[in-house]
Design a protein around this motif. Sequence first.
Motif, PDB file in Angstrom:
ATOM      1  N   GLY A 278      -3.801  -1.640   5.941  1.00  0.00           N
ATOM      2  CA  GLY A 278      -4.462  -2.978   5.643  1.00  0.00           C
ATOM      3  C   GLY A 278      -5.535  -3.919   6.501  1.00  0.00           C
ATOM      4  N   MET A 279      -4.863  -3.409   7.897  1.00  0.00           N
ATOM      5  CA  MET A 279      -6.058  -4.202   8.950  1.00  0.00           C
ATOM      6  C   MET A 279      -7.380  -3.324   9.293  1.00  0.00           C
ATOM      7  SD  MET A 279      -4.630  -6.896   9.593  1.00  0.00           S
ATOM      8  CE  MET A 279      -5.759  -7.497  11.213  1.00  0.00           C
ATOM      9  N   ALA A 280      -7.062  -1.901   8.960  1.00  0.00           N
ATOM     10  CA  ALA A 280      -8.230  -0.977   8.991  1.00  0.00           C
ATOM     11  C   ALA A 280      -9.329  -1.166   7.889  1.00  0.00           C
ATOM     12  CB  ALA A 280      -7.829   0.335   8.984  1.00  0.00           C
ATOM     13  N   ALA A 281      -8.754  -1.534   6.672  1.00  0.00           N
ATOM     14  CA  ALA A 281      -9.606  -1.780   5.624  1.00  0.00           C
ATOM     15  C   ALA A 281     -10.166  -3.309   5.827  1.00  0.00           C
ATOM     16  CB  ALA A 281      -8.400  -2.047   4.310  1.00  0.00           C
ATOM     17  N   LEU A 282      -9.695  -4.153   6.378  1.00  0.00           N
ATOM     18  CA  LEU A 282     -10.302  -5.398   6.596  1.00  0.00           C
ATOM     19  C   LEU A 282     -11.499  -5.214   7.732  1.00  0.00           C
ATOM     20  CD1 LEU A 282      -9.822  -8.520   6.674  1.00  0.00           C
ATOM     21  CD2 LEU A 282      -8.618  -8.432   8.831  1.00  0.00           C
ATOM     22  N   GLY A 312      -5.270  -6.810  -0.716  1.00  0.00           N
ATOM     23  CA  GLY A 312      -4.125  -5.987  -1.632  1.00  0.00           C
ATOM     24  C   GLY A 312      -3.086  -5.367  -0.766  1.00  0.00           C
ATOM     25  N   GLY A 313      -3.573  -4.523   0.284  1.00  0.00           N
ATOM     26  CA  GLY A 313      -2.904  -3.709   1.188  1.00  0.00           C
ATOM     27  C   GLY A 313      -1.776  -4.763   2.159  1.00  0.00           C
ATOM     28  N   MET A 314      -2.506  -5.497   2.738  1.00  0.00           N
ATOM     29  CA  MET A 314      -1.770  -6.852   3.701  1.00  0.00           C
ATOM     30  C   MET A 314      -0.746  -7.433   2.913  1.00  0.00           C
ATOM     31  SD  MET A 314      -2.217  -5.997   6.644  1.00  0.00           S
ATOM     32  CE  MET A 314      -1.529  -7.313   7.609  1.00  0.00           C
ATOM     33  N   THR A 315      -1.162  -8.110   1.723  1.00  0.00           N
ATOM     34  CA  THR A 315      -0.102  -8.750   1.034  1.00  0.00           C
ATOM     35  C   THR A 315       1.107  -7.600   0.319  1.00  0.00           C
ATOM     36  OG1 THR A 315      -1.385  -8.467  -1.132  1.00  0.00           O
ATOM     37  CG2 THR A 315      -1.708 -10.528   0.224  1.00  0.00           C
ATOM     38  N   LEU A 316       0.618  -6.562  -0.066  1.00  0.00           N
ATOM     39  CA  LEU A 316       1.764  -5.550  -0.554  1.00  0.00           C
ATOM     40  C   LEU A 316       2.830  -5.265   0.850  1.00  0.00           C
ATOM     41  CD1 LEU A 316       2.653  -3.592  -2.760  1.00  0.00           C
ATOM     42  CD2 LEU A 316       1.397  -1.879  -1.591  1.00  0.00           C
ATOM     43  N   GLY A 317       2.090  -5.039   1.800  1.00  0.00           N
ATOM     44  CA  GLY A 317       3.036  -4.789   2.995  1.00  0.00           C
ATOM     45  C   GLY A 317       3.966  -5.777   3.572  1.00  0.00           C
ATOM     46  N   VAL A 318       3.206  -7.138   3.581  1.00  0.00           N
ATOM     47  CA  VAL A 318       4.255  -8.038   4.054  1.00  0.00           C
ATOM     48  C   VAL A 318       5.126  -8.612   3.196  1.00  0.00           C
ATOM     49  CG1 VAL A 318       3.977 -10.580   4.576  1.00  0.00           C
ATOM     50  CG2 VAL A 318       2.027  -9.099   5.563  1.00  0.00           C
ATOM     51  N   MET A 319       4.829  -8.690   1.784  1.00  0.00           N
ATOM     52  CA  MET A 319       5.603  -9.167   0.581  1.00  0.00           C
ATOM     53  C   MET A 319       6.881  -8.178   0.595  1.00  0.00           C
ATOM     54  SD  MET A 319       3.557 -10.536  -2.445  1.00  0.00           S
ATOM     55  CE  MET A 319       2.636  -8.747  -2.941  1.00  0.00           C
ATOM     56  N   SER A 320       6.622  -6.823   0.615  1.00  0.00           N
ATOM     57  CA  SER A 320       7.639  -6.017   0.641  1.00  0.00           C
ATOM     58  C   SER A 320       8.559  -6.037   1.972  1.00  0.00           C
ATOM     59  CB  SER A 320       7.281  -4.538   0.368  1.00  0.00           C
ATOM     60  OG  SER A 320       6.224  -4.256   1.178  1.00  0.00           O
ATOM     61  N   ALA A 340       3.736   3.537  -3.207  1.00  0.00           N
ATOM     62  CA  ALA A 340       2.793   2.763  -3.621  1.00  0.00           C
ATOM     63  C   ALA A 340       1.773   2.436  -2.550  1.00  0.00           C
ATOM     64  CB  ALA A 340       3.403   1.202  -3.978  1.00  0.00           C
ATOM     65  N   TYR A 341       2.184   2.368  -1.224  1.00  0.00           N
ATOM     66  CA  TYR A 341       1.568   2.157  -0.108  1.00  0.00           C
ATOM     67  C   TYR A 341       0.332   3.227  -0.173  1.00  0.00           C
ATOM     68  CZ  TYR A 341       5.137  -0.900   1.589  1.00  0.00           C
ATOM     69  OH  TYR A 341       6.476  -1.758   1.828  1.00  0.00           O
ATOM     70  N   ALA A 342       0.809   4.442  -0.134  1.00  0.00           N
ATOM     71  CA  ALA A 342      -0.192   5.421  -0.071  1.00  0.00           C
ATOM     72  C   ALA A 342      -1.168   5.456  -1.338  1.00  0.00           C
ATOM     73  CB  ALA A 342       0.661   6.796  -0.116  1.00  0.00           C
ATOM     74  N   LEU A 343      -0.765   5.138  -2.490  1.00  0.00           N
ATOM     75  CA  LEU A 343      -1.609   4.979  -3.632  1.00  0.00           C
ATOM     76  C   LEU A 343      -2.829   3.987  -3.510  1.00  0.00           C
ATOM     77  CD1 LEU A 343       0.517   5.670  -6.657  1.00  0.00           C
ATOM     78  CD2 LEU A 343      -1.110   7.307  -5.639  1.00  0.00           C
ATOM     79  N   LEU A 344      -2.435   2.767  -2.491  1.00  0.00           N
ATOM     80  CA  LEU A 344      -3.433   1.613  -2.624  1.00  0.00           C
ATOM     81  C   LEU A 344      -4.817   1.975  -2.094  1.00  0.00           C
ATOM     82  CD1 LEU A 344      -3.413  -1.355  -3.833  1.00  0.00           C
ATOM     83  CD2 LEU A 344      -3.284  -1.776  -1.151  1.00  0.00           C
ATOM     84  N   SER A 369      -9.586   3.141 -10.361  1.00  0.00           N
ATOM     85  CA  SER A 369      -9.178   2.107  -9.621  1.00  0.00           C
ATOM     86  C   SER A 369      -8.005   1.561 -10.000  1.00  0.00           C
ATOM     87  CB  SER A 369     -10.479   1.527  -8.864  1.00  0.00           C
ATOM     88  OG  SER A 369      -9.934   0.258  -8.035  1.00  0.00           O
ATOM     89  N   GLY A 370      -8.657   0.672 -11.204  1.00  0.00           N
ATOM     90  CA  GLY A 370      -7.621  -0.143 -11.905  1.00  0.00           C
ATOM     91  C   GLY A 370      -6.204   0.217 -12.443  1.00  0.00           C
ATOM     92  N   ALA A 371      -6.233   1.421 -12.683  1.00  0.00           N
ATOM     93  CA  ALA A 371      -5.023   2.259 -13.346  1.00  0.00           C
ATOM     94  C   ALA A 371      -4.343   2.480 -11.947  1.00  0.00           C
ATOM     95  CB  ALA A 371      -5.525   3.663 -13.833  1.00  0.00           C
TER      96      ALA A 371
END
Length: 398
Positions: A278-282, A312-320, A340-344, A369-371
Amino acid sequence: MPNAIIRLFGEGHRVFFLAAGLYAIFALIVWEGWLGIHAAGGMVSEMPFAAPPHLWHAHELVFGYPAAAMGGFFLTAVPNWTGARAARHAFIACAAGLWLAGRVAIWYSGSLPPLAVALVDLAFLPLLAAKVLTQLLNRPKPQNMMFLGLLAMIWTGNLLVHLDWIGVTMTLDAGLRLGLYATCALIAVLGGRVTPAFTRNAMKRDGRTHALPGTPLPLNIASIALPILTALAAALPVPAAVFGALALAAGLAQGARSAMWRPGWTWNQPILWVLHLGMAALALGFFMAGLAAFGIGSEVAALHVLGIGAVGGMTLGVMSRAALGHSGLPLIAPGPLALAYALLPVSMLARWAGSSLGIEGYYTGVLLSGAVWIAVFTLYAATLWPVFWGTRAPRGSH
């Protein structure tokens, strides 16, 4: 079932992280359905919301989904930071209801007065900020109080959108960009704390005592200040070159400090590498936005790298991670969650391709992307469903 409902509203992370996951699915199903019909040559002439579908989609993924993630995070983390009393059931239920009312108001905005829609949709973040303020005052620290300023920036972005929809100003684009970039600035602050800290703790538990993650103070300050300045520049009438320079610098700073956090060490721990990803995507999104300001590449692609990969990536990681940890479960991502992490990133890359490869690849890239996004959050919600509703695991059970 009544006990499960009481538990759901007993801790902020439960109801808000569940709501975030479910809304992430719903919002993309609506967008995918509308876009798919048009891609097939059909037409949907009426929707219940007043805004064009692409703007409804943008608004809800900038202000709707992230607000639920923020609600769950701050109501859970701030009491731990300050020792203040956690929010009670009634407050959490009212706050969640207000967030949901905002989503419903936007959905039915086609038949509601724009001012009423704005008042309902703008009510949640001030309520959250007021509760966070009362808890932060228990042990005030500047590095935590700054979150209130970032929440105010996000709220102001939403206000600018609603002022445009009401017909008072022409600030729609500025509001959407301020909302997204301010959310990314919040991630730069929060992710800059938790990613190296969680990695460092894991390395120490593994017996590692040298080459631990760390960031020089000047780089850390730059990595916080530059995203905030970029967000402000995105909303103000500054020359494109000024915004571009700030975004490029923000991307370089994020990338430089992320590289110092030992991301390679986390390869076999999905609960950690999702944060690094997520931070790399940022960093990548800021850098791409800067290039786009100078006419290199697609701005829309950059915005989606930030929206999908970083937010999306950071919220997914932090929430889980928070859901597992605060439920007394091991901080190990179950297989479906790791998937799920790998698919994002696949969703992020497909959306980048949809904006970068011309009209021929638009529908294919965006629909793919949406799917994938829907699959990601379905895996998230299904895996953590019993965690959100269930009792806390007994101490020592793992």
